[in-house]
Write an enzyme that holds these catalytic residues in place. Sequence first.
Site, PDB file in Angstrom:
ATOM      1  N   ALA A  13      -5.182 -11.280   8.216  1.00 14.07           N
ATOM      2  CA  ALA A  13      -5.059 -11.743   9.380  1.00 14.07           C
ATOM      3  C   ALA A  13      -6.663 -11.733   9.899  1.00 14.07           C
ATOM      4  O   ALA A  13      -7.015 -12.879  10.463  1.00 14.07           O
ATOM      5  CB  ALA A  13      -4.336 -11.194  10.421  1.00 14.07           C
ATOM      6  N   GLU A  33     -14.785  -4.052   9.975  1.00  7.78           N
ATOM      7  CA  GLU A  33     -13.634  -3.842   9.078  1.00  7.78           C
ATOM      8  C   GLU A  33     -14.329  -2.259   8.537  1.00  7.78           C
ATOM      9  O   GLU A  33     -15.676  -2.140   8.484  1.00  7.78           O
ATOM     10  CB  GLU A  33     -13.903  -4.651   7.703  1.00  7.78           C
ATOM     11  CG  GLU A  33     -13.467  -3.987   6.424  1.00  7.78           C
ATOM     12  CD  GLU A  33     -12.073  -3.436   6.383  1.00  7.78           C
ATOM     13  OE1 GLU A  33     -11.696  -2.604   5.807  1.00  7.78           O
ATOM     14  OE2 GLU A  33     -11.217  -4.247   7.191  1.00  7.78           O
ATOM     15  N   ALA A  34     -13.346  -1.405   8.601  1.00  5.83           N
ATOM     16  CA  ALA A  34     -13.558   0.123   8.279  1.00  5.83           C
ATOM     17  C   ALA A  34     -14.080   0.133   6.745  1.00  5.83           C
ATOM     18  O   ALA A  34     -14.971   1.113   6.278  1.00  5.83           O
ATOM     19  CB  ALA A  34     -12.637   1.078   8.509  1.00  5.83           C
ATOM     20  N   GLY A  97      -4.908  -5.758   2.292  1.00  2.00           N
ATOM     21  CA  GLY A  97      -3.933  -5.741   1.441  1.00  2.00           C
ATOM     22  C   GLY A  97      -4.180  -6.921   0.446  1.00  2.00           C
ATOM     23  O   GLY A  97      -3.836  -6.671  -0.951  1.00  2.00           O
ATOM     24  N   HIS A 505       5.277  -3.407   2.362  1.00  2.18           N
ATOM     25  CA  HIS A 505       5.349  -4.593   3.541  1.00  2.18           C
ATOM     26  C   HIS A 505       5.760  -4.079   4.814  1.00  2.18           C
ATOM     27  O   HIS A 505       6.425  -4.698   5.529  1.00  2.18           O
ATOM     28  CB  HIS A 505       6.547  -5.559   3.089  1.00  2.18           C
ATOM     29  CG  HIS A 505       6.382  -6.048   1.600  1.00  2.18           C
ATOM     30  ND1 HIS A 505       7.481  -6.894   0.983  1.00  2.18           N
ATOM     31  CD2 HIS A 505       5.326  -6.209   0.982  1.00  2.18           C
ATOM     32  CE1 HIS A 505       6.817  -7.303  -0.260  1.00  2.18           C
ATOM     33  NE2 HIS A 505       5.830  -6.748  -0.256  1.00  2.18           N
ATOM     34  N   ALA A 539       0.884  -8.213  10.520  1.00  2.00           N
ATOM     35  CA  ALA A 539       2.415  -8.104  10.303  1.00  2.00           C
ATOM     36  C   ALA A 539       3.015  -7.201  11.382  1.00  2.00           C
ATOM     37  O   ALA A 539       4.213  -7.397  11.368  1.00  2.00           O
ATOM     38  CB  ALA A 539       2.580  -7.544   8.934  1.00  2.00           C
ATOM     39  N   THR A 550       4.636  -9.866   2.325  1.00  2.20           N
ATOM     40  CA  THR A 550       4.192 -10.176   3.599  1.00  2.20           C
ATOM     41  C   THR A 550       2.941 -10.985   3.614  1.00  2.20           C
ATOM     42  O   THR A 550       2.477 -11.414   4.831  1.00  2.20           O
ATOM     43  CB  THR A 550       4.500  -8.940   4.393  1.00  2.20           C
ATOM     44  OG1 THR A 550       3.653  -8.077   3.644  1.00  2.20           O
ATOM     45  CG2 THR A 550       5.564  -8.518   4.715  1.00  2.20           C
TER      46      THR A 550
END
Length: 581
Positions: A13, A33-34, A97, A505, A539, A550
């Site tokens: 996303a 972003e980690a 993911g 998911h 999600a 997903t």
Amino acid sequence: MDYSHIIIGGGSAGSVLANRLSARSANRVLLLEAGQDTPPGQVPKEIEDTYPGTAYFDPRFHWTDLKVRTQVVSHNDPHAAPPPLRKYEQARVLGGGSSINGQMANRGAPTDFDEWEARGAAGWNWQSVLPYFKKVERDLDIADEWHGRDGPITVTRIPEARWPAHARATAEAFRQAGFKHLPDQNGRFEDGYFPVTVSIDGQKRVSAAVGYLNEQVRARGNLTISTRTQVTGLLFEGRRCVGVTALVEGQPREFRGREVILSAGAIHSPAILLRNGIGPVGHLREMGIELRSALPGVGQRLMDHPSISLSSFIRRPARLTDAHSRRHILLGLRYSSGIPEAPRGDMFVAVASKSAWHSVGQQIASLLAFVNKTYSESGQVRLASTRWQEEPVVEFNLLSDRRDLDRLMAGFRMLAAIQLSAPLAAVTTDPFPAAYSDKVRAIGVVNERNRWITRAIATLLDGPPALRSWLIEKYVVEGFTFRQVMQDEEALEAFIRKATIGVWHASCSCRMGREDDPMAVVDTEGRVRGIEGLRVVDASIFPVVPCANTNFPVLMTAEKIADAMLAEAAPVLAPGGSALA
């Protein structure tokens, strides 16, 4: 520096939002972003590989401390022992993911999105979301009304000519069982078997980071990507979110912006809301957190697809090799359980012609069945402490609805019949009920020790049949044999209750819905109820998990909300074409 949009989480996303929002030059976008970056030309080979089994098991790309409970947790019986904690491979890398997943590129059933709308997500029915699914993809194989041709994510299918004998035999077994062959998984949604659609370009993975954050996008002067950046909190002025605090390469920083967007996934997005006083009153009071907005749905009704596996030993000539393909899941099956409540296509089977990266994995095939349309909606995410460093308590409560258990039991029996049919019996032996246990996880970590151990075991498994059967029953089977679960209904139920896991998911923990729905966390454009300047886009906002892997529904969701955000901020034009103030 102030930003128009601060995006927390560079997964599927977040990558979409960073691309689409920064396409408008007036915006100034910050993506946090980690995990590590995956810039063009420097994507780690494990991520780029079209076989995902190495990236998936690589702790460099995970939240390594995250553990979850998948079995039902009883909160009414203080004497009941809690189910075991399981490691949960949640991605911690740019692309999220999509950088480590199985690359399955499917959408779900039209009935899923009509249900989204019925549950309060107005404007999210199938006809409304299909254009955004098409906007995501560039389908290399099929050009029709179901498919996109110009999107950032390349999708394709591995042709049957490149399948190993195991996958071809399974397809023949499906055909003999009466299932229809479908050339396109993402065409008309109906029962049948098909080559799975995957997000690769034929040579390498196309993650959200690769597709949406390419060199041209990264060159935009109004987009900043900050990786290895851990968000520690949100900043507020009254009921408006005005920024974030973070550690960048270990150094504390503060970023301010007009709007903050949580895209940290269905586990970490609700955890961030809870730590900042947004959530159920009772839980926040219990944790000693000052209430900012009472939203009882935050962290509640977490979902995943319950799954179970039937595995077998593959005879040497039928195995998947790199000469065929690096892909391990080439074939899928969608079928209907027939229970009255469920729509058609409520069950799914993924056929894995290789179960892991190592030598033993190449010898083991798996028929992985999952409940496509699950009714178990009682999972939750809660805080373990107020410290941002500590992972939340995650309870999926899979199989909390008896219908899911019953369908997995029936599905396992169906898979057993498929496994024992002539086509598969010719290429496999020694079927066994499989569990994704800690032992399997440990041997799945990519290192030289596991490489040598599995080579030695594989040599023995390729030895005399009696030795192989003994080794599988002694060291591979965990508590339940194939004969036992096929002859004893109670044993089958016990195996499924113990061995069922999700398929990564995680979703639905910050659902979107109507204003009058007390459990709705966000509106249909991801805006958090009762808080200004804060959205959730990932999600977690799904009203219910769709009948799909997903990743593509997440990409679609981000595309749709980005479009709404840009339309919302667009200038109003006077009749002559000039912008009105």
